[in-house]
Design an enzyme around this catalytic site. Structure first.
Site, PDB file in Angstrom:
ATOM      1  N   HIS A  15     -60.832 -34.334  12.327  1.00 40.60           N
ATOM      2  CA  HIS A  15     -61.940 -34.266  11.369  1.00 40.60           C
ATOM      3  C   HIS A  15     -61.465 -33.690  10.021  1.00 40.60           C
ATOM      4  O   HIS A  15     -61.700 -34.281   8.969  1.00 40.60           O
ATOM      5  CB  HIS A  15     -63.063 -33.404  11.966  1.00 40.60           C
ATOM      6  N   GLU A  16     -60.767 -32.562  10.084  1.00 36.93           N
ATOM      7  CA  GLU A  16     -60.332 -31.906   8.842  1.00 36.93           C
ATOM      8  C   GLU A  16     -59.373 -32.798   8.053  1.00 36.93           C
ATOM      9  O   GLU A  16     -59.452 -32.885   6.830  1.00 36.93           O
ATOM     10  CB  GLU A  16     -59.688 -30.553   9.136  1.00 36.93           C
ATOM     11  N   HIS A  33     -60.943 -35.194   5.717  1.00 37.82           N
ATOM     12  CA  HIS A  33     -61.259 -34.660   4.383  1.00 37.82           C
ATOM     13  C   HIS A  33     -60.022 -34.717   3.488  1.00 37.82           C
ATOM     14  O   HIS A  33     -60.098 -35.031   2.304  1.00 37.82           O
ATOM     15  CB  HIS A  33     -61.739 -33.208   4.474  1.00 37.82           C
TER      16      HIS A  33
END
Ligand SMILES: *[C@@H]1O[C@H](CO)[C@@H](O)[C@H](O)[C@H]1NC(C)=O
Ligand SMILES: *[C@@H]1O[C@H](CO)[C@@H](O)[C@H](O)[C@H]1NC(C)=O
Ligand SMILES: *[C@@H]1O[C@H](CO)[C@@H](O)[C@H](O)[C@H]1NC(C)=O
Ligand SMILES: [Zn+2]
Length: 273
Positions: A190-191, A194
């Site tokens: 997920h990170e 970004h």
């Protein structure tokens, strides 16, 4: 420093709470207006490329540096655990042609850094490679979140922004970690989304979105793993609860859309190539 940590805490509360000790799923703020405008422009370009058949699917190769930082040597992540985390990350992106290569591992005992304090000092000491290279720091605490990561920006080597670039992940979210239901290593996936320029699928709710056309609009983050959810019933599509850029449990998140992968490639060309 205290002020920004406080803000992170408040952002965590407004995003809704997870079940574990009020830790927020992700510490990322909403992307700046400027970055959302860039994203909207890329969306138009991507659609034109698709309509005129100009889209040539490319692949990407990215060197990754893992850093484990803890208050004591016996709580540093081990090589086998780091390799397991890398394998998850590498599979999650590899199926879409984004090929990650584990280029280095560093291990540091430092109580201050492990608490997410003096990040700039830590990253200035530890960051590896150029702006093309992904650095992930596994810490004992990440300011009340499971992870947080920088978005791409216009920067120059050696600047503060350059050093701060990268992702910070709570060490207990790695595969086999203690953060059930976030213990399968998907926080890192997920990170890193970004880092590649992706926003949360629930960004701006029903009327805004994440500027990616094939992720349906979504009013609220998803927790747990509901069978289905539709928080914008007036808009087409149900909530993309299985998307890595939502907040679902680790076992519930397993996909990116084609539009997100195209966006990753567009952002790469604009900022990191
Ligand atoms: C970064 O630079 C590119 C190329 O000049 C520009 O298109 C983009 O708007 C800039 N991004 C931001 C967030 O200012
Ligand atoms: C990463 O950077 C540190 C600090 O500059 C350096 O000591 C280390 O050798 C680098 N590691 C790799 C694998 O390049
Ligand atoms: C640990 O962190 C402190 C605070 O940033 C720093 O001054 C110190 O040099 C670090 N120690 C090591 C061994 O890296
Ligand atoms: Zn996030």
């Amino acid at each position: 420093m205290h002020f920004s940590l406080l803000l992170l805490g408040v952002a965590g509360l407004s995003h809704g709470l997870s079940t574990n000790n009020h830790v927020s799923r992700c510490g990322n703020p909403e992307p700046s207006i400027g970055l959302q405008e860039v994203s909207r422009r890329l969306s138009v370009e991507e659609n034109q490329a698709r309509v005129f058949g100009l889209y040539t699917k490319t692949t990407l190769a990215v060197d990754v540096y893992f850093h484990t930082i803890s208050a004591s040597s016996d709580t540093l992540l081990s090589d086998p655990t780091l390799n397991e985390q890398f394998n998850i990350l590498s599979q999650d992106y590899g199926v879409y042609g984004i090929n990650l290569n584990l280029a280095g591992i560093s291990k540091t005992v430092n109580a201050t850094w492990s608490r997410f304090e003096d990040q700039l000092g830590m990253k200035t000491q530890l960051r590896n490679g150029t702006y093309k290279d992904l650095n992930i720091y596994f810490l004992d605490s990440v300011g009340g979140a499971y992870g947080v990561c920088t978005y791409p920006l216009n920067t120059t080597a050696g600047s503060t922004d350059f050093y701060l670039d990268g992702c910070t992940v709570l060490a207990t979210t790695v595969p086999g970690g203690t953060e059930k239901p976030y213990d399968l290593g998907k926080t890192a996936t997920h990170e890193v989304g970004h880092w590649f320029g992706l926003f949360h699928t629930f960004n701006n709710g029903c009327n805004g979105g994440d500027e990616v056309d094939d992720t349906p609009p979504q009013a609220t983050a998803t927790y747990g793993c509901p069978a289905s959810k539709d928080t914008c019933p007036d808009k087409p599509g149900e909530d993309p609860i299985h998307n890595y850029m939502d907040y679902s449990d680790d076992e519930c998140m397993y996909e990116f859309t084609e539009g997100q992968i195209n966006r990753i490639l567009s952002f790469w060309t604009l900022y990191r190539s």
